[in-house]
Each structure stands twice: as C-alpha cells, then as structure tokens.
Design an enzyme around this catalytic site. Structure first.
Site, PDB file in Angstrom:
ATOM      1  N   ASP A 198      -4.118   4.714  -0.465  1.00  0.00           N
ATOM      2  CA  ASP A 198      -4.762   5.284   0.720  1.00  0.00           C
ATOM      3  C   ASP A 198      -4.774   6.803   0.622  1.00  0.00           C
ATOM      4  O   ASP A 198      -3.726   7.450   0.690  1.00  0.00           O
ATOM      5  CB  ASP A 198      -4.002   4.847   1.975  1.00  0.00           C
ATOM      6  CG  ASP A 198      -4.721   5.273   3.253  1.00  0.00           C
ATOM      7  OD1 ASP A 198      -5.758   5.955   3.160  1.00  0.00           O
ATOM      8  OD2 ASP A 198      -4.229   4.915   4.344  1.00  0.00           O
ATOM      9  N   ASN A 208      -6.500   8.899   2.712  1.00  0.00           N
ATOM     10  CA  ASN A 208      -6.613   9.590   4.013  1.00  0.00           C
ATOM     11  C   ASN A 208      -7.504  10.831   3.955  1.00  0.00           C
ATOM     12  O   ASN A 208      -7.098  11.914   4.357  1.00  0.00           O
ATOM     13  CB  ASN A 208      -5.225   9.963   4.547  1.00  0.00           C
ATOM     14  CG  ASN A 208      -4.429   8.755   4.995  1.00  0.00           C
ATOM     15  OD1 ASN A 208      -3.489   8.340   4.294  1.00  0.00           O
ATOM     16  ND2 ASN A 208      -4.773   8.163   6.114  1.00  0.00           N
ATOM     17  N   LYS A 222       0.831  -1.209   0.000  1.00  0.00           N
ATOM     18  CA  LYS A 222       0.000   0.000   0.000  1.00  0.00           C
ATOM     19  C   LYS A 222       0.859   1.250   0.000  1.00  0.00           C
ATOM     20  O   LYS A 222       1.924   1.275   0.627  1.00  0.00           O
ATOM     21  CB  LYS A 222      -0.925   0.005   1.212  1.00  0.00           C
ATOM     22  CG  LYS A 222      -1.984   1.110   1.164  1.00  0.00           C
ATOM     23  CD  LYS A 222      -3.102   0.845   2.149  1.00  0.00           C
ATOM     24  CE  LYS A 222      -2.814   1.415   3.518  1.00  0.00           C
ATOM     25  NZ  LYS A 222      -3.887   1.096   4.475  1.00  0.00           N
ATOM     26  N   GLU A 280      -8.689   3.931  -0.687  1.00  0.00           N
ATOM     27  CA  GLU A 280      -9.032   3.958   0.744  1.00  0.00           C
ATOM     28  C   GLU A 280      -9.333   5.372   1.215  1.00  0.00           C
ATOM     29  O   GLU A 280      -8.593   6.308   0.895  1.00  0.00           O
ATOM     30  CB  GLU A 280      -7.836   3.373   1.493  1.00  0.00           C
ATOM     31  CG  GLU A 280      -7.912   3.455   3.006  1.00  0.00           C
ATOM     32  CD  GLU A 280      -6.748   2.670   3.643  1.00  0.00           C
ATOM     33  OE1 GLU A 280      -6.204   1.747   2.990  1.00  0.00           O
ATOM     34  OE2 GLU A 280      -6.384   2.994   4.773  1.00  0.00           O
TER      35      GLU A 280
HETATM   36 MG   LIG Z   1      -5.674   4.382   6.041  1.00  0.00          MG
END
Ligand SMILES: [Mg+2]
Length: 375
Positions: free
Chosen positions: A201, A203, A170, A228
């Site tokens: 990701d 965020n 990731k 994500e």
């Molecule tokens: Mg995360």
C-alpha cells in the site's frame, strides 16, 4: 403512524489517540477522528453509522449530518432507503460530492440499512441478499512505519499474522528510498514464505510514472499481489499507465466516491481491484451499485478499512473478494468504540449471526473520547 418513521437523528465526533505516532508514505498520524451517527425510528429501533473523519477536523462530518442531511430524513420512512439517498445526494451536491459531506451521507445510509436489518431481525449480510455461509475471506492489514521498526521487526509482525492463519497480509510502502524499501519487502517476503499473498500500500506516494516504475522494479521480484494507491487519488490516468506497464495488479478506490468515478477507473483499466469503502463512497447503497458495475467488468472488490462493516458487504456479493482485517486496535482504533469484535477462524472472519451490523457502540468508550455530545 408508521413504525419505521425516523424520529431522531444524532451525530457525534470521536477523537481516539494512537498509542504510537504511525506513518504512511506521505503522512504521520497522532489521532483519528470518527464521525458517528444514530438513527431512531418510532418503534424504538436504532441504526448506527460511522466513518473515518480524518486525522483532524472530523467534526465536519457530524456538522454535515446535523445541518445538511438530518432535516431531510426526519419524519420520513426509514425503509425508503433509495428515496432518501437520492434526496440527500441532490441536497449535498453544492457542499461536496466527495469528502466530509459524502461521508455524512454515507453514514446516514449505513444507519438506515442497519436499522432496517435490525427491524427484520436479520444479520445485515443476509438482509442484503447473503452470499457466503459462515465465514468470509480476509487479509491481515499492517506493516506500518513506526520509529525504530527495522525490516526484521516488520517481518516478525507479518509472520505473526500468518501464524494466526491469514493467507494474505499487507504492508505500507513508498516512504523511504529504493534500497531501504527493498530491504523491507525482502524481509517481509522471507518472513511470510512464498505462498502467502503480500499486498503493498503506497498511500498516494508517487507523483510521476518514472518514479513509480523504479520502485515497482525493486518490488516485483518479491511477487506482490497488488500495488495500492500508487498516485494521488485524482490522477486516474497515471494509475492506468502504471497498470499497463507492470504485471502487478493496481488496486485503488478507498478515497473515491460515487458510481461515476468508479466507472471511470474501470473504463480506463486503472484498477484491477476496487477498494471501495462504504463509509466514504456514498454508503451501502452506493457501494452496492459500484459493486454491481464492477461485476460486469469482471472486477472484484476488496473494501478498505472498517472490517466490521465490510464483512457484511463482502459476505453478500459474489465479487466481494477479501475483507481488510486489522488484527489489533493500534491502527483501526475504532475497535475501542464498539462492544463486539469479529471472530477469526483459520484466517477467515466469522459472519455475525445477530441482527443488523451485529454490534453496538460502547457508550462509555464514546464518552471517554468524544469531542461533542450526541446531538
Ligand atoms: Mg490503503
């Protein structure tokens, strides 16, 4: 007197600096605060719990343990976990059904499960019912933004995880502009090859659907496994809209709490993968309720963070898919606070065979980083 009577509940706040300031899409972190707890029963057996308390003000968690929840469980039987969970939940609804108060409840619940597994002389994953035998699938989590980290260096980092045997890795996205972001993901894909899964990701990077779609158009040709947390946590509807408009699965849930919010994510098809964190959502007890609900929707869990906690939860449920594994102590610097590290074998994590969580706090490390004494 019952051997499992709770005699002592102690909390502590630990602040561990990062060696290098580390960035996500929308924030930079210089140190991490952890709220930790220790429960001792009358037979002398202890259970431990821990959570991320944020990059500041982690003492809110230890404060909630001491002031709000410890008085409710002292003198009670540690094996009555559901009853104590319910009592704590009811008492905490005014102070916060999410955030620091829920994290405090979560770590007490984790400590009870840990204590009870240790008393039963069973590894926690077996105490919880056991699904996997010896190892659990995992992905290597990294790819953070650091000053001076070029796309090539990002590629080298991720290729290093693949060399260790990981079949999924990731990286962070969402901090830079379209062209710079595409250069990063292109370098990542070229470095790891076509057969390794690549998770992205964000965020909570984006506030609106058109912006998210512009980035997803750039990312999609590199075949990401999931995107994500594309939007702010509470914007469930935009997660659902994005999920309808992109073939890339949406994953979320790491800051989410409580079974009802996760059911909303599932009902709205806002997440194809749940990233429920037992140290956030309401402990192991609530994690298992959420996991059972997700199973009836045909959805898997890839829990966020704390690999040495979540190996037990992924390891004991058929719809536990992958543990998020942090290969060094740079990001998950909680690794510096414990006396035992998980073993990696062919890109999978080896299930602990010792009782409970399978590790203890390193008291010298706690003393070195603590903001307050055990109390
Ligand atoms: Mg995360």
């Amino acid at each position: 007197m019952s051997a499992s009577k709770i005699d002592r509940v102690e909390a502590r706040t630990i602040r561990v600096p990062l060696d290098k300031p580390t960035s996500f899409s929308t924030r930079q972190v210089h140190h991490r605060d952890y709220g930790i707890v220790r429960v001792t029963t009358s037979d002398g057996i202890q259970g431990i719990g821990f959570c991320y308390g944020g990059s500041d003000a982690g003492s809110l968690v230890s404060h909630a343990v001491r002031e709000l929840f410890a008085p409710l469980v002292l003198g009670e039987d540690a094996t009555r976990v559901e009853g104590l969970w319910d009592r704590m939940y009811s008492a905490g609804v005014l102070q916060g059904r999410a955030g620091a108060a829920m994290r405090a409840l979560s770590i007490l619940d984790i400590a009870l499960w840990d204590r009870n597994a240790r008393a039963a002389q069973m590894p926690l994953h077996r105490f919880l019912g056991g699904y996997h035998d010896t190892t659990v699938p995992a992905y290597a989590s990294g790819g953070y933004y650091l000053d001076g980290k070029t796309p090539d260096k990002l590629g080298e980092e991720l290729a290093g995880y693949v060399a260790q045997g990981f079949k999924a890795v990731k990286m962070k996205v969402g901090r830079l502009g379209l062209a710079e972001e595409e250069a990063r993901i292109r370098a990542a894909r070229e470095a790891i090859g076509p057969d390794v899964e690549l998770m992205l990701d964000a965020n909570n990077a984006w506030r609106d659907l058109p912006t998210a779609l512009r980035f997803m158009e750039r990312y999609a040709p590199y075949n990401p496994y999931w995107i994500e947390e594309p939007f702010p946590v509470d914007d469930i509807d935009n997660h659902a809209r994005l999920a309808q408009r992109t073939p890339i699965p949406v994953a979320t849930g790491e800051i989410e709490t409580g079974r009802w919010r996760f059911k909303e994510l599932l009902d709205k098809e806002a997440a194809a993968i749940l990233q429920t964190d037992a140290a956030v959502c309401g402990g192991i007890s609530e994690y298992r309720r959420i996991g059972a609900t997700a199973a009836s929707y045909g959805v898997n869990l890839c829990p966020h963070w704390f690999h040495d906690l979540h190996i037990h939860l992924v390891g004991s449920a058929p719809n536990g898919q992958l543990v998020e594994y942090f290969p060094d102590d740079q990001v998950l610097n909680f690794r510096r606070l414990v006396d035992t590290q998980l073993e990696v074998r062919d890109g999978e994590l080896v299930l602990p065979t010792t009782p409970g969580l399978g590790f203890a706090f390193d008291e010298a490390a706690l003393d070195a980083y603590a903001l307050d004494p055990w109390s």
